[in-house]
Design a protein around this motif. Structure first.
Motif, mmCIF file in Angstrom:
data_model
loop_
_atom_site.group_PDB
_atom_site.id
_atom_site.type_symbol
_atom_site.label_atom_id
_atom_site.label_comp_id
_atom_site.label_asym_id
_atom_site.label_seq_id
_atom_site.Cartn_x
_atom_site.Cartn_y
_atom_site.Cartn_z
ATOM 1 N N GLY B 8 0.775 -1.224 0.224
ATOM 2 C CA GLY B 8 0.204 -0.016 -0.214
ATOM 3 C C GLY B 8 0.966 0.996 -0.145
ATOM 4 O O GLY B 8 0.608 2.248 0.833
ATOM 5 N N ILE B 9 2.058 1.555 -0.420
ATOM 6 C CA ILE B 9 2.702 2.315 -0.306
ATOM 7 C C ILE B 9 3.451 2.513 -2.107
ATOM 8 O O ILE B 9 3.479 2.195 -3.094
ATOM 9 N N ASP B 10 3.920 4.201 -2.776
ATOM 10 C CA ASP B 10 4.337 4.120 -3.354
ATOM 11 C C ASP B 10 6.106 3.588 -2.997
ATOM 12 O O ASP B 10 6.538 4.422 -2.076
ATOM 13 N N ALA B 11 6.612 3.530 -3.866
ATOM 14 C CA ALA B 11 7.896 3.321 -4.567
ATOM 15 C C ALA B 11 8.563 3.194 -5.726
ATOM 16 O O ALA B 11 8.106 2.428 -6.422
ATOM 17 N N PRO B 12 9.827 3.829 -5.967
ATOM 18 C CA PRO B 12 10.596 3.666 -7.557
ATOM 19 C C PRO B 12 11.465 2.210 -7.860
ATOM 20 O O PRO B 12 11.842 1.897 -6.402
ATOM 21 N N ILE B 13 10.590 2.280 -8.745
ATOM 22 C CA ILE B 13 11.231 0.934 -9.678
ATOM 23 C C ILE B 13 12.361 0.767 -9.722
ATOM 24 O O ILE B 13 13.325 -0.053 -9.279
ATOM 25 N N LEU B 14 12.842 1.450 -10.036
ATOM 26 C CA LEU B 14 14.534 1.647 -10.578
ATOM 27 C C LEU B 14 15.852 1.504 -9.022
ATOM 28 O O LEU B 14 16.318 0.454 -9.340
ATOM 29 N N LEU B 15 15.388 2.019 -8.599
ATOM 30 C CA LEU B 15 15.994 1.817 -6.778
ATOM 31 C C LEU B 15 15.714 0.874 -6.776
ATOM 32 O O LEU B 15 16.455 -0.281 -6.027
ATOM 33 N N LEU B 16 14.506 -0.062 -6.271
ATOM 34 C CA LEU B 16 14.510 -1.463 -5.879
ATOM 35 C C LEU B 16 15.049 -2.451 -6.900
ATOM 36 O O LEU B 16 15.823 -3.605 -6.598
ATOM 37 N N VAL B 17 15.198 -2.528 -8.036
ATOM 38 C CA VAL B 17 16.053 -3.502 -8.847
ATOM 39 C C VAL B 17 17.300 -3.206 -8.979
ATOM 40 O O VAL B 17 18.018 -4.017 -9.027
ATOM 41 N N LEU B 18 17.679 -1.658 -8.611
ATOM 42 C CA LEU B 18 18.944 -1.424 -8.202
ATOM 43 C C LEU B 18 19.856 -1.765 -7.079
ATOM 44 O O LEU B 18 20.847 -2.679 -6.870
ATOM 45 N N VAL B 19 18.981 -1.347 -6.393
ATOM 46 C CA VAL B 19 19.224 -2.165 -4.875
ATOM 47 C C VAL B 19 18.904 -4.226 -5.006
ATOM 48 O O VAL B 19 20.388 -4.533 -4.017
ATOM 49 N N GLY B 20 18.572 -4.491 -5.750
ATOM 50 C CA GLY B 20 18.812 -6.501 -6.085
ATOM 51 C C GLY B 20 19.648 -6.174 -6.712
ATOM 52 O O GLY B 20 20.677 -7.113 -6.272
ATOM 53 N N LEU B 21 20.291 -5.527 -8.024
ATOM 54 C CA LEU B 21 21.447 -5.414 -8.232
ATOM 55 C C LEU B 21 22.689 -5.520 -7.647
ATOM 56 O O LEU B 21 23.560 -6.865 -7.934
ATOM 57 N N THR B 22 22.552 -4.552 -7.005
ATOM 58 C CA THR B 22 23.975 -4.612 -5.968
ATOM 59 C C THR B 22 24.489 -5.793 -5.495
ATOM 60 O O THR B 22 25.486 -6.559 -4.834
ATOM 61 N N VAL B 23 23.045 -5.782 -4.199
ATOM 62 C CA VAL B 23 23.610 -6.677 -3.223
ATOM 63 C C VAL B 23 23.572 -8.140 -3.717
ATOM 64 O O VAL B 23 24.464 -8.747 -3.251
ATOM 65 N N GLY B 24 23.293 -7.983 -5.690
ATOM 66 C CA GLY B 24 23.024 -10.205 -5.063
ATOM 67 C C GLY B 24 24.582 -9.869 -5.767
ATOM 68 O O GLY B 24 25.585 -10.593 -6.247
ATOM 69 N N ILE B 25 25.280 -8.643 -6.496
ATOM 70 C CA ILE B 25 26.449 -8.798 -7.132
ATOM 71 C C ILE B 25 27.354 -9.008 -5.795
ATOM 72 O O ILE B 25 28.631 -10.155 -5.052
ATOM 73 N N VAL B 26 27.643 -8.466 -4.656
ATOM 74 C CA VAL B 26 27.926 -8.858 -3.336
ATOM 75 C C VAL B 26 27.796 -9.977 -2.756
ATOM 76 O O VAL B 26 28.703 -9.975 -2.011
ATOM 77 N N GLY B 27 26.659 -9.910 -2.698
ATOM 78 C CA GLY B 27 26.457 -11.671 -1.487
ATOM 79 C C GLY B 27 26.539 -12.923 -2.542
ATOM 80 O O GLY B 27 27.149 -13.497 -1.823
ATOM 81 N N GLY B 28 26.892 -12.535 -4.917
ATOM 82 C CA GLY B 28 27.286 -13.839 -5.083
ATOM 83 C C GLY B 28 28.664 -13.550 -4.439
ATOM 84 O O GLY B 28 29.504 -14.856 -5.120
ATOM 85 N N PHE B 29 29.529 -12.839 -4.767
ATOM 86 C CA PHE B 29 31.133 -12.553 -4.013
ATOM 87 C C PHE B 29 31.173 -12.413 -2.949
ATOM 88 O O PHE B 29 32.603 -13.530 -2.547
ATOM 89 N N ILE B 30 30.445 -12.339 -1.503
ATOM 90 C CA ILE B 30 31.066 -12.446 -0.068
ATOM 91 C C ILE B 30 30.480 -13.227 0.529
ATOM 92 O O ILE B 30 30.331 -14.160 1.501
ATOM 93 N N GLY B 31 29.447 -14.043 -0.399
ATOM 94 C CA GLY B 31 28.349 -14.720 0.498
ATOM 95 C C GLY B 31 26.888 -14.389 1.235
ATOM 96 O O GLY B 31 27.746 -15.662 2.417
ATOM 97 N N VAL B 32 27.214 -13.359 1.242
ATOM 98 C CA VAL B 32 26.447 -13.086 2.594
ATOM 99 C C VAL B 32 24.926 -13.153 1.694
ATOM 100 O O VAL B 32 24.983 -12.467 0.783
ATOM 101 N N GLY B 33 24.241 -12.719 2.519
ATOM 102 C CA GLY B 33 22.587 -12.694 1.781
ATOM 103 C C GLY B 33 22.253 -10.934 1.900
ATOM 104 O O GLY B 33 21.745 -10.511 0.831
#
Lengths: 35, 358
Positions: B8-33
């Motif tokens: 029930g909120i408005d949020a920026p889609i692009l930021l969500l995708v970018l957060v997913g991308l950056t944390v995905g890179i970090v998580g895959g590299f150092i083994g964290v969620g």
């Protein structure tokens, strides 16, 4: 600049400053007023 | 902006995708969620705290599967080690949650939690940073002397101590090339699980150093093996949060679209670097997360009146994700340049693989 990048700490500081600047822009564009 | 029907909120889609991308890179590299980065970010985007936690956990489960598949292809998973740890981790998480409930009844859970986060993360940062720096210097000397360098070098004596504990049954972990008592692995699972359960995080940033410095696995194996744990803990967390109605699946879909790509990039990036490079990134992640937790602690201790502290904590969380992501991508770029014989900074050659690993 090359001398700064040549040391790990220099590169670290440079990259962190750049990242925080991007974070500040993202905050100004999308998040201001939400916090 | 996009209206999320469940939250029930408005949020920026692009930021969500970018957060997913950056944390995905970090998580895959150092083994964290990456929950310690994503949950505060989602709260800033406007999601309620409980939903931020649910969305984060669900996206971690999906991302964990992708990273695990990639790391399995890269030969970075020791299944004996992973499955032996799962039972200890689950028990530990339960103990940690009960401890948190106890402090909650005393009314001091927030302060205790933040102080524990700061202490645990700072101690892990300090040990990892000092040890990795020592390994880096040793690699530089080997490089200067023309000695062939392997994928891993770590200088801690702790693994030898733990591997010499003669408690049966003794496990032979073939992929990790470690012979260690099963009880050591289970105990590591319980302790790291208890800390993770208490702090309310997946615990990857505790388990990876524990696997390297206590069990004696190489950093690449620790990362891959820890991601298996994350699939289990993330999957269970996602199920529980979904049952409680804490998950906005539309938000998860946006995040996971970035995270799927990021997790693959991060996992593949590990094949370009030696173990100490991964440990450096892990220690940087820890020190920045410690700074964020210190800011939040000060905000709580000042009665939540100094708003600038909260703002700095948010900026640091966003900056941390970008910083780690750029550092990893630049390491890959430097590795490629080094292979082609082009100029790279002096500190880079000992940290990257000169040849592609077959």
């Amino acid at each position: 600049m090359k001398r700064l990048i040549n040391t790990m700490w220099g590169y670290w500081v440079l990259l962190l400053a750049f990242s925080l600047a991007i974070a500040a822009v993202a905050y100004e564009v999308w998040l201001k007023g939400r916090i | 902006m996009f209206t999320f029907p469940i939250a029930g909120i408005d949020a920026p889609i692009l930021l969500l995708v970018l957060v997913g991308l950056t944390v995905g890179i970090v998580g895959g590299f150092i083994g964290v969620g990456g929950g310690y980065m994503v949950t505060p970010a989602l709260i800033v985007f406007g999601f309620p705290g409980y939903m931020a936690s649910g969305i984060d956990m669900t996206h971690i489960a999906g991302k964990g599967v992708v990273s695990t598949i990639r790391h399995r292809q890269l030969g970075n998973i020791d299944w004996t080690l992973a499955l032996s740890m799962v039972a200890g981790t689950m028990l530990g998480v339960e103990l940690g949650v009960r401890l948190l409930v106890y402090f909650k009844t005393l009314g001091i859970s927030t302060v205790v939690l933040l102080i524990t986060s700061v202490v645990v993360m700072f101690v892990l940062f300090l040990y990892t940073q000092i040890e990795t720096r020592r390994a880096h210097i040793k690699l530089k000397e080997m490089s200067r002397d023309g000695v062939e360098m392997g994928r891993e070098l770590q200088t801690s004596n702790l693994p030898r101590f733990f591997q010499n504990i003669p408690l049966a049954p003794i496990m032979r972990c073939r992929t990790a090339r470690v012979v260690v008592s099963m009880w050591v692995v289970v105990a590591v699972g319980v302790v790291t699980g208890a800390l993770a359960g208490f702090l309310g995080v997946g615990g990857g940033f505790i388990r990876v150093p524990a696997l390297v410095y206590l069990v004696g696995a190489s950093t690449h194996i620790a990362v891959g093996t820890d991601l298996v744990e994350i699939v289990f803990s993330g999957g269970y967390g996602a199920l529980r949060h979904s049952m409680e109605g804490h998950v906005d699946m539309v938000a998860v879909l946006f995040m996971i679209s970035g995270a799927m790509l990021g997790a693959q990039l991060g996992s593949i990036a590990t094949s370009f670097v030696r173990g100490p490079a991964i440990r450096y990134i892990l220690s940087y992640s820890l020190v920045l997360a410690t700074c964020g937790a210190v800011l939040r602690l000060l905000y709580v201790l000042t009665g939540q009146s100094v708003e600038i502290l909260s703002l700095f904590a948010v900026m640091l969380t966003l900056g941390e994700m970008i910083f780690l992501c750029l550092f990893i991508l630049s390491l890959v770029m430097f590795a490629q340049r080094h292979r082609k014989g082009k100029w790279v900074p002096d500190w880079v050659p000992p940290l990257v693989m000169a040849q592609k690993r077959s």
